[in-house]
Scaffold this active site. Structure first.
Site, PDB file in Angstrom:
ATOM      1  N   SER A   7       8.637  -2.429 -10.545  1.00 28.82           N
ATOM      2  CA  SER A   7       7.979  -3.639  -9.623  1.00 28.82           C
ATOM      3  C   SER A   7       8.268  -4.897 -10.454  1.00 28.82           C
ATOM      4  O   SER A   7       7.983  -5.776  -9.722  1.00 28.82           O
ATOM      5  CB  SER A   7       6.416  -3.077  -9.828  1.00 28.82           C
ATOM      6  OG  SER A   7       6.076  -3.327 -11.208  1.00 28.82           O
ATOM      7  N   LYS A  40       2.583  -6.956 -15.039  1.00 29.76           N
ATOM      8  CA  LYS A  40       2.776  -7.991 -13.863  1.00 29.76           C
ATOM      9  C   LYS A  40       2.431  -9.329 -14.491  1.00 29.76           C
ATOM     10  O   LYS A  40       2.203  -9.676 -15.641  1.00 29.76           O
ATOM     11  CB  LYS A  40       1.668  -7.576 -12.863  1.00 29.76           C
ATOM     12  CG  LYS A  40       1.411  -6.572 -12.191  1.00 29.76           C
ATOM     13  CD  LYS A  40       2.681  -6.268 -11.193  1.00 29.76           C
ATOM     14  CE  LYS A  40       2.630  -4.712 -10.525  1.00 29.76           C
ATOM     15  NZ  LYS A  40       2.827  -3.469 -11.217  1.00 29.76           N
TER      16      LYS A  40
END
Length: 147
Positions: free
Chosen positions: A67, A104
């Site tokens: 990701s 993230k």
């Protein structure tokens, strides 16, 4: 909250009780045209001293997933994470959200926080007062794994 927005992270505490000095070749490595190699070795490099600035609050985290591929963080990479640093807008962080860890980029807004993946295959995660959320630590370094 196991879904495609999350990588799997494995945490490790660094062993800073001993020094790990490795020889370092002198000079820079050119990424363009080759140059003659230097025939000397600089003073040893201690990886703990180089990368672990706050030993009591530093952890290694292994990533499983893609990701964050757009930020150069890939499957199998090792992140060096410092829990003593305050989160800031735009930092890459290990976040705990609704019972799971994820890595993230943090985007802070007045009413919420967005956890932004850097791979377009994944959707941003909106975090607000209704979520169980904590920035667990800030990513300081990425050790790449090439396969």
């Amino acid at each position: 909250m196991t879904d495609k927005n999350h990588d799997i992270l494995t945490f490790h505490k660094p062993d800073t009780s001993s020094r790990q000095e490795l020889p370092v070749a002198g000079g820079d490595v050119k990424a363009g045209f080759p140059s003659p190699a230097d025939d000397f070795i600089d003073s040893p490099l201690d990886l703990n001293r180089e990368f672990v600035h706050n030993p009591s609050s530093t952890f290694f985290v292994r990533v499983s997933g893609d990701s964050m591929a757009g930020d150069g963080i890939g499957d199998g990479d090792l992140l060096i994470v410092d829990k003593s640093l305050a989160p800031y807008d735009g930092c890459i962080a290990i976040c705990f959200v609704d019972g799971e860890f994820t890595v993230k980029r943090v985007k802070m807004e007045k009413s919420c926080v967005w956890l932004m993946p850097s791979n377009p295959k994944y959707k941003p995660i909106r975090v607000d007062a209704g979520n169980d959320f904590m920035v667990w630590g800030i990513v300081r370094h990425v050790i790449k794994t090439f396969r």
